[in-house]
Write a protein that holds these residues in place. Sequence first.
Motif, PDB file in Angstrom:
ATOM      1  N   PRO A 156       0.819  -1.025   0.008  1.00  0.00           N
ATOM      2  CA  PRO A 156       0.422   0.098   0.249  1.00  0.00           C
ATOM      3  C   PRO A 156       1.223   1.193   0.292  1.00  0.00           C
ATOM      4  O   PRO A 156       1.578   0.818   0.010  1.00  0.00           O
ATOM      5  CB  PRO A 156      -0.597  -0.374   1.429  1.00  0.00           C
ATOM      6  N   GLU A 157      -0.153   2.182  -0.668  1.00  0.00           N
ATOM      7  CA  GLU A 157       0.214   3.538   0.010  1.00  0.00           C
ATOM      8  C   GLU A 157       0.276   4.027   1.225  1.00  0.00           C
ATOM      9  O   GLU A 157      -1.202   4.134   0.581  1.00  0.00           O
ATOM     10  CB  GLU A 157       0.665   4.274  -1.451  1.00  0.00           C
ATOM     11  N   SER A 175      -3.826   3.851  -0.117  1.00  0.00           N
ATOM     12  CA  SER A 175      -3.898   3.840  -1.658  1.00  0.00           C
ATOM     13  C   SER A 175      -3.482   2.716  -2.317  1.00  0.00           C
ATOM     14  O   SER A 175      -2.265   2.175  -1.920  1.00  0.00           O
ATOM     15  CB  SER A 175      -3.668   5.167  -2.776  1.00  0.00           C
ATOM     16  N   TYR A 209      -7.619   0.133 -11.052  1.00  0.00           N
ATOM     17  CA  TYR A 209      -7.650   1.273 -10.206  1.00  0.00           C
ATOM     18  C   TYR A 209      -7.229   1.848  -8.964  1.00  0.00           C
ATOM     19  O   TYR A 209      -7.270   0.901  -8.802  1.00  0.00           O
ATOM     20  CB  TYR A 209      -9.066   2.526 -10.309  1.00  0.00           C
ATOM     21  N   GLN A 210      -6.525   2.644  -8.332  1.00  0.00           N
ATOM     22  CA  GLN A 210      -6.429   3.491  -6.966  1.00  0.00           C
ATOM     23  C   GLN A 210      -6.618   3.816  -6.804  1.00  0.00           C
ATOM     24  O   GLN A 210      -8.013   4.909  -6.558  1.00  0.00           O
ATOM     25  CB  GLN A 210      -4.846   4.448  -6.995  1.00  0.00           C
ATOM     26  N   LYS A 211      -7.620   3.436  -5.606  1.00  0.00           N
ATOM     27  CA  LYS A 211      -9.259   3.458  -4.550  1.00  0.00           C
ATOM     28  C   LYS A 211      -8.241   4.019  -3.268  1.00  0.00           C
ATOM     29  O   LYS A 211      -6.865   3.383  -2.994  1.00  0.00           O
ATOM     30  CB  LYS A 211      -9.617   2.242  -4.172  1.00  0.00           C
ATOM     31  N   VAL A 212      -8.563   4.586  -2.898  1.00  0.00           N
ATOM     32  CA  VAL A 212      -8.050   5.405  -2.034  1.00  0.00           C
ATOM     33  C   VAL A 212      -9.170   5.018  -0.859  1.00  0.00           C
ATOM     34  O   VAL A 212     -10.265   5.468  -0.584  1.00  0.00           O
ATOM     35  CB  VAL A 212      -8.159   7.033  -1.806  1.00  0.00           C
TER      36      VAL A 212
END
Lengths: 112, 115
Positions: free
Chosen positions: A31-32, A90, A97-100
């Motif tokens: 993760p980020e 994220s 897609y990038q989900k936050v």
Amino acid sequence: AQRVTQPEKLLSVFKGAPVELKCNYSYSGSPELFWYVQYSRQRLQLLLRHISRESIKGFTADLNKGETSFHLKKPFAQEEDSAMYYCALSGPSSGGYQKVTFGTGTKLQVIP
Amino acid sequence: DAGVTQSPTHLIKTRGQQVTLRCSPISGHKSVSWYQQVLGQGPQFIFQYYEKEERGRGNFPDRFSARQFPNYSSELNVNALLLGDSALYLCASSGGLDRAYNEQFFGPGTRLTVL
């Protein structure tokens, strides 16, 4: 599934005391992690992100993959640190897609 | 650059009505995300659009829809409003989808009240 947990709704500390806002996450990949802050009557804004490894306004946060934590720390609290703090994760979802995903937030109250 | 802008600031609707919220991203940003923030909670992801295509959808009913225009601005539509739709709706823009560009810049939000 992505999940971010902030166990404290409210954290009250005295000015000059150390601050630690807790954040734990659940995510299967890499993760980020971010910390966002919202000061009174202002918009949500990025405070710091783990890949930058910066200290912003005296705050630092270290990603601990073993404990799946990303706690926010500051050695000496200041009155202007009083705000709402959100931990966010994220990462790519099943849709590509990038989900936050945001935590529920911790209100930091610094007592003069 | 004024940052991410949203309109209107506040909106009052009655149950069953439809609402359209608007968002203009930061110049050069191609990705727009929509979030719902109920009082006392963190932002909940609704949609993400990138290059005019839907790239993600959160756990929201089909009453919620969105689109992105060629200039990268975006609209969020909510049909058949319910009392529970009352919330702050946040728009966030980012440069792109990958890690180098996924920092979210938030707008001030639109406060929707459903009576």
